[in-house]
Design a protein around this motif. Sequence first.
Motif, PDB file in Angstrom:
ATOM      1  N   PRO A 131     -38.808 -20.184  -6.674  1.00  0.00           N
ATOM      2  CA  PRO A 131     -38.647 -21.354  -5.809  1.00  0.00           C
ATOM      3  C   PRO A 131     -38.887 -22.635  -6.590  1.00  0.00           C
ATOM      4  CG  PRO A 131     -40.702 -20.222  -5.320  1.00  0.00           C
ATOM      5  CD  PRO A 131     -39.991 -19.394  -6.330  1.00  0.00           C
ATOM      6  N   TYR A 171     -48.598 -16.032   8.898  1.00  0.00           N
ATOM      7  CA  TYR A 171     -48.293 -17.280   8.196  1.00  0.00           C
ATOM      8  C   TYR A 171     -46.839 -17.642   8.408  1.00  0.00           C
ATOM      9  CZ  TYR A 171     -46.533 -14.050   4.619  1.00  0.00           C
ATOM     10  OH  TYR A 171     -45.872 -13.058   3.947  1.00  0.00           O
ATOM     11  N   GLY A 227     -49.344 -17.325  -4.324  1.00  0.00           N
ATOM     12  CA  GLY A 227     -48.997 -18.046  -3.098  1.00  0.00           C
ATOM     13  C   GLY A 227     -47.909 -19.048  -3.426  1.00  0.00           C
ATOM     14  N   VAL A 239     -45.174 -20.459  12.775  1.00  0.00           N
ATOM     15  CA  VAL A 239     -45.956 -19.369  12.188  1.00  0.00           C
ATOM     16  C   VAL A 239     -45.467 -18.045  12.783  1.00  0.00           C
ATOM     17  CG1 VAL A 239     -48.265 -18.362  12.000  1.00  0.00           C
ATOM     18  CG2 VAL A 239     -47.976 -20.853  11.907  1.00  0.00           C
ATOM     19  N   GLY A 252     -45.706 -20.519  -1.212  1.00  0.00           N
ATOM     20  CA  GLY A 252     -45.220 -21.282  -0.062  1.00  0.00           C
ATOM     21  C   GLY A 252     -45.249 -22.768  -0.343  1.00  0.00           C
ATOM     22  N   ARG A 253     -45.336 -23.563   0.700  1.00  0.00           N
ATOM     23  CA  ARG A 253     -45.275 -25.018   0.563  1.00  0.00           C
ATOM     24  C   ARG A 253     -46.379 -25.558  -0.345  1.00  0.00           C
ATOM     25  NH1 ARG A 253     -42.750 -28.186   4.897  1.00  0.00           N
ATOM     26  NH2 ARG A 253     -41.369 -26.842   6.101  1.00  0.00           N
ATOM     27  N   ALA A 310     -45.090 -13.046  -6.643  1.00  0.00           N
ATOM     28  CA  ALA A 310     -44.369 -12.627  -5.445  1.00  0.00           C
ATOM     29  C   ALA A 310     -44.281 -11.115  -5.404  1.00  0.00           C
ATOM     30  CB  ALA A 310     -42.966 -13.238  -5.423  1.00  0.00           C
ATOM     31  N   VAL A 345     -48.828 -29.229   7.941  1.00  0.00           N
ATOM     32  CA  VAL A 345     -48.911 -29.231   6.480  1.00  0.00           C
ATOM     33  C   VAL A 345     -48.966 -30.666   5.967  1.00  0.00           C
ATOM     34  CG1 VAL A 345     -47.778 -28.582   4.335  1.00  0.00           C
ATOM     35  CG2 VAL A 345     -47.759 -27.008   6.267  1.00  0.00           C
ATOM     36  N   ARG A 371     -47.085 -11.734  11.001  1.00  0.00           N
ATOM     37  CA  ARG A 371     -47.411 -11.758   9.583  1.00  0.00           C
ATOM     38  C   ARG A 371     -48.645 -12.613   9.290  1.00  0.00           C
ATOM     39  NH1 ARG A 371     -42.035 -13.477   6.511  1.00  0.00           N
ATOM     40  NH2 ARG A 371     -43.227 -12.784   4.688  1.00  0.00           N
ATOM     41  N   SER A 388     -46.073 -24.131  -4.035  1.00  0.00           N
ATOM     42  CA  SER A 388     -44.942 -24.764  -4.712  1.00  0.00           C
ATOM     43  C   SER A 388     -45.254 -26.203  -5.095  1.00  0.00           C
ATOM     44  CB  SER A 388     -43.699 -24.714  -3.812  1.00  0.00           C
ATOM     45  OG  SER A 388     -43.267 -23.379  -3.634  1.00  0.00           O
ATOM     46  N   PRO A 443     -52.477 -17.561   1.953  1.00  0.00           N
ATOM     47  CA  PRO A 443     -52.998 -17.537   3.324  1.00  0.00           C
ATOM     48  C   PRO A 443     -53.885 -16.315   3.491  1.00  0.00           C
ATOM     49  CG  PRO A 443     -50.780 -16.646   3.289  1.00  0.00           C
ATOM     50  CD  PRO A 443     -51.071 -17.118   1.878  1.00  0.00           C
TER      51      PRO A 443
END
Length: 305
Positions: A170, A305, A140, A299, A142-143, A163, A89, A303, A146, A193
Amino acid sequence: MISPALLGRARLLAGPEVSETAARGLARATARPVERGTPGDGPYVYVGASLPDAPRGADLVWFHSVNAGTDALLDGGPWPRTALLTRTVGRMGERIAQYVLGWILAECQSVPEYTALHARAEWRRIPGELVAGQTAVVHGIGRIGSAVAARLRACGIRTVGVARTPREPPPGFDALAAPDEPVAARWVVAALPLTAETAGYFGADRFTAMGGATFLNVGRGATVELGALEGALRSGAVGRAVLDVLPDEPAAPGDPCWRLPRTVITSHSSGITADDDIVTDFTACLRELRAGRVPPLTVDTARGY
Protein backbone atom coordinates in the motif's frame (compact mmCIF):
# COMPACT_ATOMS: atom_id res chain seq x y z
CA MET A 1 -27.15 0.15 5.47
CA ILE A 2 -29.11 2.95 7.14
CA SER A 3 -31.80 4.38 4.94
CA PRO A 4 -31.60 8.17 4.44
CA ALA A 5 -35.20 8.40 5.69
CA LEU A 6 -34.39 6.65 8.97
CA LEU A 7 -31.27 8.74 9.36
CA GLY A 8 -33.32 11.88 8.77
CA ARG A 9 -35.59 11.23 11.74
CA ALA A 10 -32.97 9.86 14.14
CA ARG A 11 -32.11 11.91 17.21
CA LEU A 12 -28.48 12.80 17.91
CA LEU A 13 -26.96 11.92 21.28
CA ALA A 14 -23.44 12.61 22.51
CA GLY A 15 -21.55 10.97 25.35
CA PRO A 16 -19.67 12.86 28.08
CA GLU A 17 -16.41 12.46 26.11
CA VAL A 18 -17.74 14.82 23.44
CA SER A 19 -16.82 18.40 24.30
CA GLU A 20 -19.24 21.28 23.88
CA THR A 21 -17.11 22.53 20.98
CA ALA A 22 -17.42 19.19 19.19
CA ALA A 23 -21.13 18.99 20.03
CA ARG A 24 -21.73 22.34 18.35
CA GLY A 25 -19.92 21.06 15.26
CA LEU A 26 -22.08 17.92 15.22
CA ALA A 27 -25.21 20.03 15.56
CA ARG A 28 -24.16 22.14 12.57
CA ALA A 29 -23.43 19.03 10.50
CA THR A 30 -26.82 17.46 11.20
CA ALA A 31 -28.95 20.58 11.61
CA ARG A 32 -30.42 19.17 14.79
CA PRO A 33 -29.75 19.57 18.52
CA VAL A 34 -27.29 17.36 20.34
CA GLU A 35 -28.86 15.61 23.32
CA ARG A 36 -27.07 14.34 26.40
CA GLY A 37 -27.96 11.54 28.79
CA THR A 38 -30.08 8.43 28.27
CA PRO A 39 -32.20 8.28 25.12
CA GLY A 40 -35.93 7.78 25.14
CA ASP A 41 -37.93 6.17 22.38
CA GLY A 42 -37.19 6.39 18.70
CA PRO A 43 -34.16 5.88 16.48
CA TYR A 44 -30.99 7.70 17.43
CA VAL A 45 -27.36 8.24 16.50
CA TYR A 46 -24.82 8.16 19.32
CA VAL A 47 -21.39 9.81 19.29
CA GLY A 48 -18.99 8.89 22.08
CA ALA A 49 -16.21 6.66 23.37
CA SER A 50 -18.34 4.01 25.07
CA LEU A 51 -21.85 2.73 24.63
CA PRO A 52 -23.95 2.78 27.80
CA ASP A 53 -26.17 -0.23 28.46
CA ALA A 54 -29.36 1.74 27.90
CA PRO A 55 -28.69 2.66 24.25
CA ARG A 56 -27.66 -0.93 23.39
CA GLY A 57 -30.93 -1.75 21.65
CA ALA A 58 -32.83 -1.78 18.39
CA ASP A 59 -33.31 1.99 18.41
CA LEU A 60 -29.56 2.59 17.98
CA VAL A 61 -29.00 2.98 14.24
CA TRP A 62 -25.45 4.37 14.20
CA PHE A 63 -22.63 4.73 16.73
CA HIS A 64 -19.73 6.97 15.79
CA SER A 65 -16.71 6.36 18.00
CA VAL A 66 -14.55 9.34 18.93
CA ASN A 67 -11.58 6.95 18.97
CA ALA A 68 -9.78 5.05 16.22
CA GLY A 69 -9.68 1.83 18.26
CA THR A 70 -13.05 0.19 18.89
CA ASP A 71 -12.00 -2.98 20.73
CA ALA A 72 -13.35 -1.68 24.06
CA LEU A 73 -16.74 -1.11 22.45
CA LEU A 74 -16.89 -4.57 20.93
CA ASP A 75 -15.72 -6.22 24.15
CA GLY A 76 -18.72 -4.81 26.02
CA GLY A 77 -21.11 -7.45 24.71
CA PRO A 78 -22.70 -8.43 21.40
CA TRP A 79 -22.87 -5.45 19.07
CA PRO A 80 -26.45 -4.58 18.04
CA ARG A 81 -26.88 -6.41 14.73
CA THR A 82 -28.56 -3.54 12.90
CA ALA A 83 -26.37 -0.73 14.24
CA LEU A 84 -23.62 0.79 12.10
CA LEU A 85 -20.27 1.41 13.83
CA THR A 86 -17.85 4.01 12.48
CA ARG A 87 -14.70 5.47 13.98
CA THR A 88 -12.65 8.65 14.13
CA VAL A 89 -9.22 8.73 12.53
CA GLY A 90 -8.92 12.38 11.50
CA ARG A 91 -5.29 13.50 11.47
CA MET A 92 -4.34 10.80 13.97
CA GLY A 93 -2.14 9.03 11.42
CA GLU A 94 -0.22 12.25 10.84
CA ARG A 95 0.21 12.84 14.58
CA ILE A 96 1.33 9.27 15.27
CA ALA A 97 3.70 9.32 12.30
CA GLN A 98 5.29 12.49 13.67
CA TYR A 99 5.57 10.86 17.10
CA VAL A 100 7.34 7.79 15.67
CA LEU A 101 9.69 9.89 13.55
CA GLY A 102 10.47 12.13 16.52
CA TRP A 103 11.59 9.20 18.68
CA ILE A 104 13.59 7.69 15.83
CA LEU A 105 15.42 10.96 15.19
CA ALA A 106 15.97 11.48 18.92
CA GLU A 107 17.60 8.07 19.10
CA CYS A 108 19.80 8.72 16.06
CA GLN A 109 20.89 12.06 17.54
CA SER A 110 21.62 10.39 20.92
CA VAL A 111 19.13 12.61 22.74
CA PRO A 112 18.75 10.17 25.69
CA GLU A 113 22.53 9.93 26.07
CA TYR A 114 23.04 13.71 25.84
CA THR A 115 20.28 14.26 28.39
CA ALA A 116 22.13 11.97 30.80
CA LEU A 117 25.46 13.71 30.07
CA HIS A 118 23.90 17.12 30.69
CA ALA A 119 22.59 15.94 34.07
CA ARG A 120 26.16 14.98 35.02
CA ALA A 121 27.68 18.16 33.48
CA GLU A 122 29.82 15.87 31.34
CA TRP A 123 31.22 17.02 27.95
CA ARG A 124 31.46 14.12 25.52
CA ARG A 125 30.91 13.92 21.77
CA ILE A 126 28.71 11.11 20.40
CA PRO A 127 28.58 10.49 16.64
CA GLY A 128 25.12 10.84 15.10
CA GLU A 129 23.44 8.06 13.16
CA LEU A 130 21.84 8.63 9.76
CA VAL A 131 18.33 7.29 9.23
CA ALA A 132 18.54 7.22 5.42
CA GLY A 133 19.06 3.74 4.03
CA GLN A 134 17.99 1.97 7.21
CA THR A 135 14.91 -0.24 7.49
CA ALA A 136 11.73 0.02 9.55
CA VAL A 137 9.20 -2.80 9.77
CA VAL A 138 5.62 -1.71 10.46
CA HIS A 139 3.10 -4.23 11.78
CA GLY A 140 -0.33 -2.88 10.82
CA ILE A 141 -0.74 -1.46 7.32
CA GLY A 142 -4.04 0.39 7.73
CA ARG A 143 -4.49 4.15 7.78
CA ILE A 144 -2.20 4.75 10.76
CA GLY A 145 0.51 2.27 9.78
CA SER A 146 0.54 3.64 6.24
CA ALA A 147 0.86 7.21 7.53
CA VAL A 148 3.81 6.18 9.72
CA ALA A 149 5.47 4.42 6.79
CA ALA A 150 5.00 7.39 4.48
CA ARG A 151 6.60 9.80 6.97
CA LEU A 152 9.58 7.48 7.55
CA ARG A 153 9.99 6.80 3.84
CA ALA A 154 10.16 10.55 3.19
CA CYS A 155 13.31 10.57 5.34
CA GLY A 156 14.95 7.85 3.26
CA ILE A 157 14.04 4.95 5.54
CA ARG A 158 13.12 1.73 3.76
CA THR A 159 9.65 0.71 4.96
CA VAL A 160 8.45 -2.89 5.10
CA GLY A 161 4.85 -3.59 6.05
CA VAL A 162 3.67 -6.85 7.55
CA ALA A 163 0.66 -8.53 5.98
CA ARG A 164 -0.85 -11.99 6.35
CA THR A 165 -1.67 -12.32 2.64
CA PRO A 166 0.60 -11.38 -0.30
CA ARG A 167 -0.43 -8.20 -2.13
CA GLU A 168 0.98 -5.06 -3.63
CA PRO A 169 2.48 -2.73 -0.98
CA PRO A 170 0.00 0.00 0.00
CA PRO A 171 1.04 3.66 -0.25
CA GLY A 172 4.00 4.47 1.98
CA PHE A 173 5.58 1.02 1.89
CA ASP A 174 8.51 -0.19 -0.18
CA ALA A 175 7.69 -3.86 0.38
CA LEU A 176 5.54 -6.29 2.33
CA ALA A 177 6.59 -9.30 4.41
CA ALA A 178 4.72 -12.17 6.05
CA PRO A 179 4.24 -11.92 9.86
CA ASP A 180 7.13 -14.28 10.69
CA GLU A 181 9.33 -13.57 7.68
CA PRO A 182 12.84 -12.53 8.80
CA VAL A 183 13.57 -8.87 8.01
CA ALA A 184 16.70 -7.14 9.26
CA ALA A 185 15.37 -3.87 10.67
CA ARG A 186 16.66 -0.97 12.74
CA TRP A 187 13.15 -0.18 14.01
CA VAL A 188 10.00 -2.23 14.49
CA VAL A 189 6.75 -0.26 14.77
CA ALA A 190 3.54 -1.80 16.11
CA ALA A 191 0.39 -0.14 14.76
CA LEU A 192 -2.01 -3.06 15.13
CA PRO A 193 -5.64 -2.97 16.22
CA LEU A 194 -6.62 -5.26 19.09
CA THR A 195 -8.51 -8.34 17.95
CA ALA A 196 -8.62 -11.99 18.95
CA GLU A 197 -5.80 -12.59 16.45
CA THR A 198 -3.53 -9.76 17.62
CA ALA A 199 -3.84 -10.15 21.42
CA GLY A 200 -0.35 -11.09 22.64
CA TYR A 201 0.93 -10.90 19.05
CA PHE A 202 4.33 -9.64 20.19
CA GLY A 203 5.61 -12.46 22.35
CA ALA A 204 8.97 -14.06 23.04
CA ASP A 205 9.49 -15.46 19.53
CA ARG A 206 8.83 -12.20 17.71
CA PHE A 207 10.95 -10.18 20.14
CA THR A 208 13.84 -12.65 19.91
CA ALA A 209 13.78 -12.30 16.11
CA MET A 210 14.18 -8.49 16.24
CA GLY A 211 17.95 -8.70 16.45
CA GLY A 212 18.48 -5.62 18.62
CA ALA A 213 15.98 -3.34 16.84
CA THR A 214 14.18 -0.57 18.67
CA PHE A 215 10.51 -1.42 19.28
CA LEU A 216 7.83 1.29 19.21
CA ASN A 217 4.19 0.51 20.04
CA VAL A 218 1.61 3.04 18.88
CA GLY A 219 -1.17 0.47 18.35
CA ARG A 220 -2.82 -1.30 21.27
CA GLY A 221 -1.15 -2.26 24.53
CA ALA A 222 -2.58 -5.77 24.74
CA THR A 223 -0.84 -6.80 21.52
CA VAL A 224 2.37 -6.95 23.57
CA GLU A 225 3.36 -9.44 26.26
CA LEU A 226 5.28 -7.16 28.60
CA GLY A 227 7.10 -10.05 30.29
CA ALA A 228 8.44 -11.20 26.92
CA LEU A 229 9.46 -7.63 26.08
CA GLU A 230 11.34 -7.32 29.37
CA GLY A 231 13.21 -10.55 28.65
CA ALA A 232 14.13 -9.33 25.16
CA LEU A 233 15.34 -5.96 26.49
CA ARG A 234 17.52 -7.67 29.09
CA SER A 235 18.97 -10.09 26.53
CA GLY A 236 19.55 -7.36 23.93
CA ALA A 237 17.16 -8.90 21.39
CA VAL A 238 15.33 -5.55 21.62
CA GLY A 239 17.64 -2.56 21.84
CA ARG A 240 15.19 0.01 23.16
CA ALA A 241 11.44 0.36 23.52
CA VAL A 242 9.04 3.29 23.25
CA LEU A 243 5.57 2.38 24.48
CA ASP A 244 2.71 4.80 24.00
CA VAL A 245 0.15 2.15 25.00
CA LEU A 246 0.02 -0.52 27.70
CA PRO A 247 -2.19 -3.53 28.40
CA ASP A 248 -3.53 -1.80 31.53
CA GLU A 249 -3.90 1.97 31.56
CA PRO A 250 -3.15 4.19 33.31
CA ALA A 251 -0.06 2.60 34.80
CA ALA A 252 0.23 3.17 38.56
CA PRO A 253 3.52 4.57 39.92
CA GLY A 254 4.48 1.14 41.25
CA ASP A 255 3.71 -0.72 38.04
CA PRO A 256 6.70 -2.86 36.90
CA CYS A 257 6.44 -1.34 33.41
CA TRP A 258 8.21 1.79 34.68
CA ARG A 259 11.28 -0.32 35.46
CA LEU A 260 11.70 -1.84 32.00
CA PRO A 261 15.31 -1.21 30.91
CA ARG A 262 16.00 1.27 28.08
CA THR A 263 12.29 2.03 27.77
CA VAL A 264 10.28 5.22 27.60
CA ILE A 265 6.54 5.14 28.29
CA THR A 266 4.28 7.94 27.11
CA SER A 267 0.71 8.23 28.29
CA HIS A 268 -1.31 7.09 25.25
CA SER A 269 -0.68 10.51 23.78
CA SER A 270 0.84 9.93 20.34
CA GLY A 271 -2.45 10.52 18.52
CA ILE A 272 -4.82 12.37 20.83
CA THR A 273 -8.12 12.98 19.04
CA ALA A 274 -8.99 16.63 18.44
CA ASP A 275 -12.50 18.06 18.31
CA ASP A 276 -12.02 18.83 14.62
CA ASP A 277 -11.19 15.17 13.96
CA ILE A 278 -14.48 14.01 15.46
CA VAL A 279 -16.60 16.53 13.59
CA THR A 280 -14.78 16.08 10.28
CA ASP A 281 -14.99 12.29 10.27
CA PHE A 282 -18.59 12.21 11.53
CA THR A 283 -19.59 14.66 8.81
CA ALA A 284 -17.81 12.59 6.15
CA CYS A 285 -19.63 9.45 7.30
CA LEU A 286 -22.94 11.32 7.35
CA ARG A 287 -22.39 12.51 3.79
CA GLU A 288 -21.74 8.96 2.60
CA LEU A 289 -24.80 7.60 4.39
CA ARG A 290 -27.06 10.28 2.96
CA ALA A 291 -25.80 9.28 -0.49
CA GLY A 292 -26.60 5.61 0.20
CA ARG A 293 -22.96 4.53 0.46
CA VAL A 294 -21.01 2.65 3.14
CA PRO A 295 -18.57 5.08 4.83
CA PRO A 296 -14.88 4.11 4.50
CA LEU A 297 -14.57 4.54 8.28
CA THR A 298 -17.07 1.74 8.94
CA VAL A 299 -15.84 -0.93 11.38
CA ASP A 300 -16.36 -4.59 10.53
CA THR A 301 -17.70 -5.65 13.93
CA ALA A 302 -16.93 -9.33 13.22
CA ARG A 303 -13.26 -8.61 12.48
CA GLY A 304 -12.90 -5.85 15.07
CA TYR A 305 -11.49 -3.14 12.80
